[in-house]
Design a protein around this motif. Sequence first.
Motif, PDB file in Angstrom:
ATOM      1  N   ALA A   1     -41.032 -35.285 -60.802  1.00 46.89           N
ATOM      2  CA  ALA A   1     -42.390 -35.004 -60.330  1.00 46.89           C
ATOM      3  C   ALA A   1     -42.416 -34.827 -58.822  1.00 46.89           C
ATOM      4  O   ALA A   1     -43.133 -33.966 -58.296  1.00 46.89           O
ATOM      5  N   ALA A   2     -41.631 -35.643 -58.095  1.00 42.84           N
ATOM      6  CA  ALA A   2     -41.573 -35.508 -56.634  1.00 42.84           C
ATOM      7  C   ALA A   2     -41.041 -34.136 -56.240  1.00 42.84           C
ATOM      8  O   ALA A   2     -41.585 -33.472 -55.347  1.00 42.84           O
ATOM      9  N   ILE A   3     -39.979 -33.705 -56.901  1.00 45.34           N
ATOM     10  CA  ILE A   3     -39.399 -32.400 -56.581  1.00 45.34           C
ATOM     11  C   ILE A   3     -40.385 -31.285 -56.932  1.00 45.34           C
ATOM     12  O   ILE A   3     -40.537 -30.310 -56.176  1.00 45.34           O
ATOM     13  N   ALA A   4     -41.073 -31.413 -58.060  1.00 47.90           N
ATOM     14  CA  ALA A   4     -42.069 -30.415 -58.442  1.00 47.90           C
ATOM     15  C   ALA A   4     -43.178 -30.328 -57.398  1.00 47.90           C
ATOM     16  O   ALA A   4     -43.612 -29.230 -57.014  1.00 47.90           O
ATOM     17  N   ALA A   5     -43.647 -31.498 -56.919  1.00 46.58           N
ATOM     18  CA  ALA A   5     -44.692 -31.509 -55.895  1.00 46.58           C
ATOM     19  C   ALA A   5     -44.199 -30.850 -54.612  1.00 46.58           C
ATOM     20  O   ALA A   5     -44.931 -30.069 -53.975  1.00 46.58           O
ATOM     21  N   MET A   6     -42.967 -31.154 -54.222  1.00 44.65           N
ATOM     22  CA  MET A   6     -42.402 -30.555 -53.016  1.00 44.65           C
ATOM     23  C   MET A   6     -42.342 -29.039 -53.134  1.00 44.65           C
ATOM     24  O   MET A   6     -42.717 -28.312 -52.202  1.00 44.65           O
ATOM     25  N   LEU A   7     -41.888 -28.558 -54.267  1.00 44.00           N
ATOM     26  CA  LEU A   7     -41.786 -27.114 -54.485  1.00 44.00           C
ATOM     27  C   LEU A   7     -43.161 -26.454 -54.480  1.00 44.00           C
ATOM     28  O   LEU A   7     -43.392 -25.444 -53.799  1.00 44.00           O
ATOM     29  N   LEU A   8     -44.093 -27.009 -55.266  1.00 45.07           N
ATOM     30  CA  LEU A   8     -45.401 -26.386 -55.445  1.00 45.07           C
ATOM     31  C   LEU A   8     -46.221 -26.392 -54.157  1.00 45.07           C
ATOM     32  O   LEU A   8     -46.799 -25.364 -53.772  1.00 45.07           O
ATOM     33  N   LEU A   9     -46.305 -27.535 -53.484  1.00 42.37           N
ATOM     34  CA  LEU A   9     -47.150 -27.621 -52.297  1.00 42.37           C
ATOM     35  C   LEU A   9     -46.532 -26.894 -51.108  1.00 42.37           C
ATOM     36  O   LEU A   9     -47.255 -26.309 -50.287  1.00 42.37           O
ATOM     37  N   THR A  10     -45.207 -26.904 -51.003  1.00 41.28           N
ATOM     38  CA  THR A  10     -44.555 -26.146 -49.931  1.00 41.28           C
ATOM     39  C   THR A  10     -44.761 -24.651 -50.139  1.00 41.28           C
ATOM     40  O   THR A  10     -45.080 -23.913 -49.190  1.00 41.28           O
ATOM     41  N   TYR A  11     -44.617 -24.194 -51.370  1.00 44.30           N
ATOM     42  CA  TYR A  11     -44.849 -22.777 -51.659  1.00 44.30           C
ATOM     43  C   TYR A  11     -46.300 -22.408 -51.389  1.00 44.30           C
ATOM     44  O   TYR A  11     -46.589 -21.343 -50.815  1.00 44.30           O
ATOM     45  N   ALA A  12     -47.232 -23.280 -51.783  1.00 42.85           N
ATOM     46  CA  ALA A  12     -48.653 -23.012 -51.555  1.00 42.85           C
ATOM     47  C   ALA A  12     -48.957 -22.924 -50.062  1.00 42.85           C
ATOM     48  O   ALA A  12     -49.750 -22.071 -49.627  1.00 42.85           O
ATOM     49  N   ALA A  13     -48.329 -23.782 -49.265  1.00 41.18           N
ATOM     50  CA  ALA A  13     -48.556 -23.756 -47.821  1.00 41.18           C
ATOM     51  C   ALA A  13     -48.134 -22.414 -47.230  1.00 41.18           C
ATOM     52  O   ALA A  13     -48.826 -21.835 -46.383  1.00 41.18           O
ATOM     53  N   ARG A  14     -47.006 -21.905 -47.667  1.00 43.77           N
ATOM     54  CA  ARG A  14     -46.523 -20.619 -47.161  1.00 43.77           C
ATOM     55  C   ARG A  14     -47.360 -19.458 -47.700  1.00 43.77           C
ATOM     56  O   ARG A  14     -47.678 -18.519 -46.968  1.00 43.77           O
ATOM     57  N   ARG A  15     -47.740 -19.550 -48.939  1.00 47.30           N
ATOM     58  CA  ARG A  15     -48.494 -18.456 -49.553  1.00 47.30           C
ATOM     59  C   ARG A  15     -49.887 -18.313 -48.954  1.00 47.30           C
ATOM     60  O   ARG A  15     -50.367 -17.204 -48.714  1.00 47.30           O
ATOM     61  N   HIS A  16     -50.553 -19.446 -48.689  1.00 48.00           N
ATOM     62  CA  HIS A  16     -51.922 -19.407 -48.191  1.00 48.00           C
ATOM     63  C   HIS A  16     -52.004 -19.426 -46.669  1.00 48.00           C
ATOM     64  O   HIS A  16     -53.093 -19.293 -46.111  1.00 48.00           O
ATOM     65  N   GLY A  17     -50.886 -19.614 -45.989  1.00 48.14           N
ATOM     66  CA  GLY A  17     -50.907 -19.640 -44.536  1.00 48.14           C
ATOM     67  C   GLY A  17     -51.596 -20.859 -43.961  1.00 48.14           C
ATOM     68  O   GLY A  17     -52.183 -20.798 -42.872  1.00 48.14           O
ATOM     69  N   VAL A  18     -51.564 -21.969 -44.690  1.00 46.39           N
ATOM     70  CA  VAL A  18     -52.171 -23.215 -44.223  1.00 46.39           C
ATOM     71  C   VAL A  18     -51.087 -24.292 -44.194  1.00 46.39           C
ATOM     72  O   VAL A  18     -49.942 -24.042 -44.530  1.00 46.39           O
ATOM     73  N   TRP A  19     -51.497 -25.518 -43.762  1.00 50.67           N
ATOM     74  CA  TRP A  19     -50.523 -26.606 -43.675  1.00 50.67           C
ATOM     75  C   TRP A  19     -49.272 -26.102 -42.952  1.00 50.67           C
ATOM     76  O   TRP A  19     -48.155 -26.136 -43.480  1.00 50.67           O
ATOM     77  N   ARG A  20     -49.470 -25.641 -41.717  1.00 49.05           N
ATOM     78  CA  ARG A  20     -48.411 -24.912 -41.013  1.00 49.05           C
ATOM     79  C   ARG A  20     -47.111 -25.697 -40.839  1.00 49.05           C
ATOM     80  O   ARG A  20     -46.026 -25.121 -40.994  1.00 49.05           O
ATOM     81  N   PRO A  21     -47.164 -26.986 -40.469  1.00 46.92           N
ATOM     82  CA  PRO A  21     -45.884 -27.713 -40.378  1.00 46.92           C
ATOM     83  C   PRO A  21     -45.115 -27.711 -41.700  1.00 46.92           C
ATOM     84  O   PRO A  21     -43.897 -27.557 -41.719  1.00 46.92           O
ATOM     85  N   LEU A  22     -45.839 -27.864 -42.808  1.00 46.52           N
ATOM     86  CA  LEU A  22     -45.176 -27.850 -44.111  1.00 46.52           C
ATOM     87  C   LEU A  22     -44.625 -26.469 -44.420  1.00 46.52           C
ATOM     88  O   LEU A  22     -43.519 -26.332 -44.956  1.00 46.52           O
TER      89      LEU A  22
END
Length: 245
Positions: free
Chosen positions: A157-178
């Motif tokens: 679950a931790a790895i899934a969260a890392m993958l999903l939220l990191t991808y979302a940050a890049r896709r949406h252009g938000v959470w810039r440090p992530l």
Amino acid sequence: MSLPRPALSGPASARPDGAARATAVLLVLGALTYSAWVLEAVVRTGLDPVRSYVSELMATDQPHGDLFRASDLTAGLLVLAAALTALWSGRRARPGRLVRAGWAALALFGAGTAADSRLPLSCTPTADPACAAREDAGLVPFTHTAHAVSSSIAMAAAIAAMLLLTYAARRHGVWRPLARFGPALVAVELAATVWTLASVAAFEAGRDTWALGAGQRLQVLLVAVWLVLLAVSVVTQVRQRRERP
């Protein structure tokens, strides 16, 4: 006449500032308590950190087992609370399926980590040959098997969260440090996970531990670092939104 700015579909677009800060604080506290295993550097555990499972610090026959079980329980509950706060505060923001799935995965990680602490090993198989023999013969409490299951679920679950939220940050252009540093952390986390799984397989096959402890400690350390990075990113997004004209 200027057109109205479109609403972001990203993860933090409409989250109330207070809830975002609460999420960040809970994430940082969760990361710190999840890293309590580093105390083995200053307290005598009798376990080799290069060879032993992190979970063996929590074994019921260990002198500091209560401390490490309490820290894991606290870490799990804090991360669970952070993820649920983020899901609750973003319920009207329509953040997208990836983000909701990412926070849900993080909640599962928190719940699994808390469950781990309630399902401790009874002994230390990497340090005690008699314990390993009892495991092979099925003569240990059911918590050994239950702990293996809950640990696997929590880390997946931790790895899934890392993958999903990191991808979302890049896709949406938000959470810039992530968005900037997350991909590198995820890549190293995946490598550490492969190392850990290979080491577990080697140990169970009687081929020594292949530095199992080092691989697993790197794995859990990277999760903690990523949680802090996510917290910083959430706060950064709040500041950027407030500065927006």
